[in-house]
Design a protein around this motif. Structure first.
Motif, PDB file in Angstrom:
ATOM      1  N   GLY A 184      -7.231  31.265  23.108  1.00 31.75           N
ATOM      2  CA  GLY A 184      -6.940  32.694  22.942  1.00 31.75           C
ATOM      3  C   GLY A 184      -5.603  33.118  23.519  1.00 31.75           C
ATOM      4  N   ARG A 185      -4.682  32.173  23.687  1.00 32.20           N
ATOM      5  CA  ARG A 185      -3.381  32.498  24.285  1.00 32.20           C
ATOM      6  C   ARG A 185      -2.345  32.659  23.183  1.00 32.20           C
ATOM      7  NH1 ARG A 185       1.068  29.454  26.213  1.00 32.20           N
ATOM      8  NH2 ARG A 185       1.939  30.218  28.174  1.00 32.20           N
ATOM      9  N   MET A 186      -1.657  33.802  23.180  1.00 33.92           N
ATOM     10  CA  MET A 186      -0.569  34.004  22.225  1.00 33.92           C
ATOM     11  C   MET A 186       0.593  33.113  22.664  1.00 33.92           C
ATOM     12  SD  MET A 186       1.038  37.613  21.019  1.00 33.92           S
ATOM     13  CE  MET A 186       1.956  37.816  19.500  1.00 33.92           C
ATOM     14  N   ASP A 187       1.082  32.290  21.733  1.00 29.29           N
ATOM     15  CA  ASP A 187       2.028  31.235  22.089  1.00 29.29           C
ATOM     16  C   ASP A 187       3.466  31.785  22.133  1.00 29.29           C
ATOM     17  OD1 ASP A 187       3.786  29.129  22.032  1.00 29.29           O
ATOM     18  OD2 ASP A 187       2.701  27.974  20.526  1.00 29.29           O
ATOM     19  N   PRO A 188       4.068  31.931  23.322  1.00 34.22           N
ATOM     20  CA  PRO A 188       5.406  32.529  23.418  1.00 34.22           C
ATOM     21  C   PRO A 188       6.473  31.743  22.655  1.00 34.22           C
ATOM     22  CG  PRO A 188       4.382  32.404  25.579  1.00 34.22           C
ATOM     23  CD  PRO A 188       3.520  31.618  24.657  1.00 34.22           C
ATOM     24  N   ASP A 189       6.343  30.392  22.591  1.00 36.36           N
ATOM     25  CA  ASP A 189       7.345  29.604  21.856  1.00 36.36           C
ATOM     26  C   ASP A 189       7.266  29.923  20.369  1.00 36.36           C
ATOM     27  OD1 ASP A 189       8.303  28.384  24.094  1.00 36.36           O
ATOM     28  OD2 ASP A 189       6.827  26.750  24.001  1.00 36.36           O
ATOM     29  N   ASP A 190       6.029  30.042  19.874  1.00 36.32           N
ATOM     30  CA  ASP A 190       5.870  30.360  18.456  1.00 36.32           C
ATOM     31  C   ASP A 190       6.381  31.776  18.168  1.00 36.32           C
ATOM     32  OD1 ASP A 190       4.723  29.365  15.870  1.00 36.32           O
ATOM     33  OD2 ASP A 190       3.668  31.276  16.052  1.00 36.32           O
ATOM     34  N   VAL A 191       6.117  32.700  19.093  1.00 37.41           N
ATOM     35  CA  VAL A 191       6.622  34.078  18.917  1.00 37.41           C
ATOM     36  C   VAL A 191       8.146  34.033  18.832  1.00 37.41           C
ATOM     37  CG1 VAL A 191       6.855  36.339  20.023  1.00 37.41           C
ATOM     38  CG2 VAL A 191       4.640  35.165  20.060  1.00 37.41           C
ATOM     39  N   ARG A 192       8.755  33.266  19.748  1.00 40.43           N
ATOM     40  CA  ARG A 192      10.226  33.162  19.781  1.00 40.43           C
ATOM     41  C   ARG A 192      10.750  32.647  18.444  1.00 40.43           C
ATOM     42  NH1 ARG A 192      10.476  30.019  23.938  1.00 40.43           N
ATOM     43  NH2 ARG A 192      10.304  31.656  25.488  1.00 40.43           N
ATOM     44  N   SER A 193      10.039  31.666  17.882  1.00 45.87           N
ATOM     45  CA  SER A 193      10.511  31.061  16.626  1.00 45.87           C
ATOM     46  C   SER A 193      10.380  32.013  15.432  1.00 45.87           C
ATOM     47  CB  SER A 193       9.732  29.768  16.340  1.00 45.87           C
ATOM     48  OG  SER A 193       8.440  30.102  15.886  1.00 45.87           O
ATOM     49  N   ARG A 194       9.620  33.060  15.585  1.00 48.84           N
ATOM     50  CA  ARG A 194       9.415  34.007  14.467  1.00 48.84           C
ATOM     51  C   ARG A 194      10.368  35.205  14.534  1.00 48.84           C
ATOM     52  NH1 ARG A 194       4.868  31.918  11.367  1.00 48.84           N
ATOM     53  NH2 ARG A 194       3.993  30.389  12.793  1.00 48.84           N
ATOM     54  N   VAL A 195      11.126  35.288  15.613  1.00 49.34           N
ATOM     55  CA  VAL A 195      12.037  36.435  15.746  1.00 49.34           C
ATOM     56  C   VAL A 195      13.134  36.342  14.694  1.00 49.34           C
ATOM     57  CG1 VAL A 195      13.803  37.480  17.239  1.00 49.34           C
ATOM     58  CG2 VAL A 195      11.618  36.742  18.220  1.00 49.34           C
ATOM     59  N   GLY A 196      13.388  37.441  14.026  1.00 47.83           N
ATOM     60  CA  GLY A 196      14.451  37.486  13.018  1.00 47.83           C
ATOM     61  C   GLY A 196      15.282  38.743  13.199  1.00 47.83           C
TER      62      GLY A 196
END
Ligand SMILES: Cc1ncc(COP(=O)(O)O)c(C=O)c1O
Length: 378
Positions: free
Chosen positions: A89-101
């Protein structure tokens, strides 16, 4: 499902909730000025999106979500990008970073069941890309990470009071800063349905406490109040649905529900929820089956997330034993189906929400644990 479960999923309203308290501390977010009280949490999400000017911009949202919070964002004109949530249930900060546009304007974080997301890292991603951070605390009222209340870090924080406290409706919005935007002022909701819900909750509580006399009281009250209840039903604005209704987005919380809210002994709510969660965890004795497998200090658990192999069968068994277990988030928003997040799919298929709220005592918890053990054994 029987309307009157011996162990309900949310606490009933007792007479004590009507008594103003002078002895208890006022906890976050009620100790902050500027807290707006809305009819529903989704109204607060919509208002936050409008105040932050998200129309036409992208918001990074977790793949594990209810669905209605995303409908509110979409209705306010935002576009969504989904980010990974892992098996715990942890929101993945690395994945969030990779989605920034280039169009990213906000990161939307949900603290599930009272358990904090990695805010330090998520706040850092938001800071670096100049995006707003929105904290959805619909499932985490009164929770803290160390000394920091959940919801106190974001540019906007959203709350949903009726999930934790015995109020018939109620959401909240706390903005970190003032944002000028033309929003309709909040209007009070119809009074009759609110009074009808509150009375119904008190009568249910009476029946649960003293079965025979309580049932008689409820039957008598029902027969005398039928015309009023029919009218209340007509005027009612439903709570807890999957759909976002723009017609009711301008509604605030009723004064009578707010009164109940203000009388709550928040420290006691946290203490009892934590004790019940810990007892349930110990008595079930299968930490590997809990999505959140330990209770960090400060967490105020909304429920106990049990992972089962056959959700339908497990729910039937809990319901047949008088336990109002909830089918937690089986499906999400239709917009999320274009991408595959296997860990979220597994959570949706497996998580059953077990009650551990402040209205339950050790015998109730013992009963829930016993049925949970049965579910896991067969
Ligand atoms: C994470 C989350 N946010 C927001 C909401 C919206 O709350 P409400 O039902 O009060 O509109 C919900 C509702 O379940 C939710 O689960």
């Amino acid at each position: 499902m029987d309307a009157l479960m011996a162990i309900p999923s949310v606490p009933d309203l007792g007479p004590a909730q009507w008594v103003p308290r002078t002895d208890s501390r006022v906890l976050f977010p009620f100790n902050r000025t500027g807290l707006e009280l809305t009819y529903l949490g989704r109204n607060a999400v919509w208002r936050a999106a409008r105040l932050l000017g998200l129309e036409g911009w992208e918001v990074i949202v977790p793949a594990y979500h209810h669905g209605v919070e995303l409908s509110a964002l979409l209705h306010a004109g935002a576009r969504l990008r989904f980010a990974r949530v892992d098996a715990s249930g942890r929101m993945d900060p690395d994945d969030v970073r990779s989605r920034v546009g280039p169009r990213t304007r906000a990161i939307y974080v949900i603290h599930y069941a009272g358990f904090p997301q990695p805010m330090e890292e998520l706040a850092e991603v938001a800071r670096r890309c100049g995006a707003f951070l929105i904290e959805d605390c619909a499932l985490s009222l009164f929770s803290r990470e160390a000394d920091r209340p959940l919801g106190s870090r974001g540019d906007a924080a959203i709350f949903c009071f009726y999930k934790t406290l015995p109020v018939p409706h109620g959401g909240g919005l706390l903005m970190r800063e003032f944002h000028a935007a033309e929003l309709t002022a909040l209007a009070p909701p119809p009074l009759l349905p609110t009074l009808s819900h509150l009375t119904g909750s008190m009568l249910m509580a009476a029946e649960r406490r003293s079965r025979g006399a309580g049932r008689l009281l409820r039957e008598v009250a029902k027969s005398f109040t039928r015309p009023v209840r029919d009218r209340a039903r007509l005027e009612d604005i439903p709570v807890g649905t999957q759909a976002f209704d723009p017609e009711v987005v301008h509604l605030g919380m009723s004064a009578v529900a707010e009164r109940v809210l203000r009388n709550v002994d928040a420290d006691e709510v946290v203490r009892r929820r934590r004790a019940n969660w810990l007892l349930l965890h110990e008595r079930i004795g299968r930490p590997e089956r809990a999505t959140w497998s330990s209770l960090p200090p400060g967490v105020c658990p909304l429920f106990y997330a049990l992972e089962v192999d056959d959700k339908d069968r497990a729910l039937r068994l809990f319901w047949s034993r008088g336990i109002q277990a909830v089918d937690f988030w089986r499906s999400g928003h239709p917009a999320a189906t274009c991408e595959h997040f296997p860990e979220v799919t597994a959570l949706r298929q497996r998580v059953v929400e077990l009650p551990c709220h402040q209205g339950l005592g050790p015998e109730d918890i013992e009963h829930v644990a016993q049925v949970a053990r049965e579910v896991l054994e067969t």
